[in-house]
Design a protein around this motif. Structure first.
Motif, PDB file in Angstrom:
ATOM      1  N   LYS A 157       0.953  -1.155   0.170  1.00  0.00           N
ATOM      2  CA  LYS A 157      -0.071   0.005   0.038  1.00  0.00           C
ATOM      3  C   LYS A 157       1.014   1.294  -0.053  1.00  0.00           C
ATOM      4  O   LYS A 157       1.836   1.163   0.799  1.00  0.00           O
ATOM      5  N   ILE A 158       0.832   2.073  -0.942  1.00  0.00           N
ATOM      6  CA  ILE A 158       1.402   3.171  -1.255  1.00  0.00           C
ATOM      7  C   ILE A 158       0.850   4.561  -1.202  1.00  0.00           C
ATOM      8  O   ILE A 158      -0.560   4.476  -1.865  1.00  0.00           O
ATOM      9  N   GLU A 159       1.190   5.826  -0.826  1.00  0.00           N
ATOM     10  CA  GLU A 159       0.617   7.113  -0.913  1.00  0.00           C
ATOM     11  C   GLU A 159       1.466   7.809  -2.011  1.00  0.00           C
ATOM     12  O   GLU A 159       2.494   8.120  -1.738  1.00  0.00           O
ATOM     13  N   ILE A 176      -4.066   6.997  -2.559  1.00  0.00           N
ATOM     14  CA  ILE A 176      -3.505   5.785  -1.735  1.00  0.00           C
ATOM     15  C   ILE A 176      -3.780   4.654  -2.792  1.00  0.00           C
ATOM     16  O   ILE A 176      -4.928   4.349  -3.204  1.00  0.00           O
ATOM     17  N   LYS A 177      -2.928   3.997  -3.015  1.00  0.00           N
ATOM     18  CA  LYS A 177      -3.036   2.454  -4.053  1.00  0.00           C
ATOM     19  C   LYS A 177      -2.561   1.512  -3.490  1.00  0.00           C
ATOM     20  O   LYS A 177      -1.585   1.332  -2.549  1.00  0.00           O
ATOM     21  N   THR A 178      -3.038   0.093  -3.770  1.00  0.00           N
ATOM     22  CA  THR A 178      -2.556  -1.118  -3.099  1.00  0.00           C
ATOM     23  C   THR A 178      -2.178  -1.849  -4.431  1.00  0.00           C
ATOM     24  O   THR A 178      -2.932  -1.948  -5.309  1.00  0.00           O
ATOM     25  N   TYR A 179      -0.867  -2.464  -4.373  1.00  0.00           N
ATOM     26  CA  TYR A 179      -0.409  -3.217  -5.743  1.00  0.00           C
ATOM     27  C   TYR A 179       0.221  -4.459  -4.985  1.00  0.00           C
ATOM     28  O   TYR A 179       0.769  -4.825  -4.126  1.00  0.00           O
ATOM     29  N   LYS A 180      -0.005  -5.624  -5.868  1.00  0.00           N
ATOM     30  CA  LYS A 180       0.526  -6.782  -5.691  1.00  0.00           C
ATOM     31  C   LYS A 180       1.528  -7.146  -6.666  1.00  0.00           C
ATOM     32  O   LYS A 180       1.179  -6.802  -7.901  1.00  0.00           O
TER      33      LYS A 180
END
Length: 157
Positions: free
Chosen positions: A92-94, A101-105
């Motif tokens: 999770k990054i901002e 805020i986004k979440t990536y795998k």
């Protein structure tokens, strides 16, 4: 020969696609070719030409998948842990400029799907994140300039 990282789930999807192409699509196109041949003159037979073109595309995709599968390095992400970003991590990054805020795998190139939040290990953002910890700031060189992110959370499935 370069190894291609892939999750177990990604490997199973590629394997299923290959099996479908070999067992279903290939058989269907062979039937279509046989049927089109039965219509007579092949030189002016659009159905025959279309079926032969489809057969070529199927065979090319089968060859591509078989080549990739020989180079896959399957990584069991369920056994991963730690405090650094690695292949298989969900991050999770901002965006420090916009607050978004986004979440990536982080996954292999053959399983990336931005609509699901899956990004390729070879993407600029994943390369910038790998090896970093929660709280670290990361600079990503994007097509429209540099973007600063802060890592908020790292987790493993």
């Amino acid at each position: 020969m370069d190894r291609i990282p892939i999750t177990k789930e990604g490997y199973e999807k590629v394997k299923a696609e290959l099996e479908r192409l070999k067992k279903v699509e290939r058989r269907e196109v062979i039937k279509a070719i046989e049927e089109a041949r039965g219509h007579g003159d092949l030189s002016e037979n659009a159905e025959y030409d279309a079926a032969k073109e489809r057969q070529g595309m199927i065979e090319a995709r089968i060859a591509e998948l078989e080549s990739k599968m020989a180079r896959f390095e399957v990584i069991d992400t369920s056994k991963l842990k730690g405090d650094k970003v690695v292949f298989g991590a969900t991050v999770k990054i901002e965006n420090l400029d916009t607050g978004e805020i986004k979440t990536y795998k982080i996954v292999g190139p053959d399983e990336s799907d931005i609509s699901k939040g899956y990004i390729s290990i070879i993407s600029p953002i994943a390369r910038a994140l790998v090896g970093k910890k929660v709280g670290d700031d990361v600079t990503v060189i994007a097509p429209n300039g540099e973007v600063e992110y802060e890592i908020l959370e790292i987790s493993f499935d």
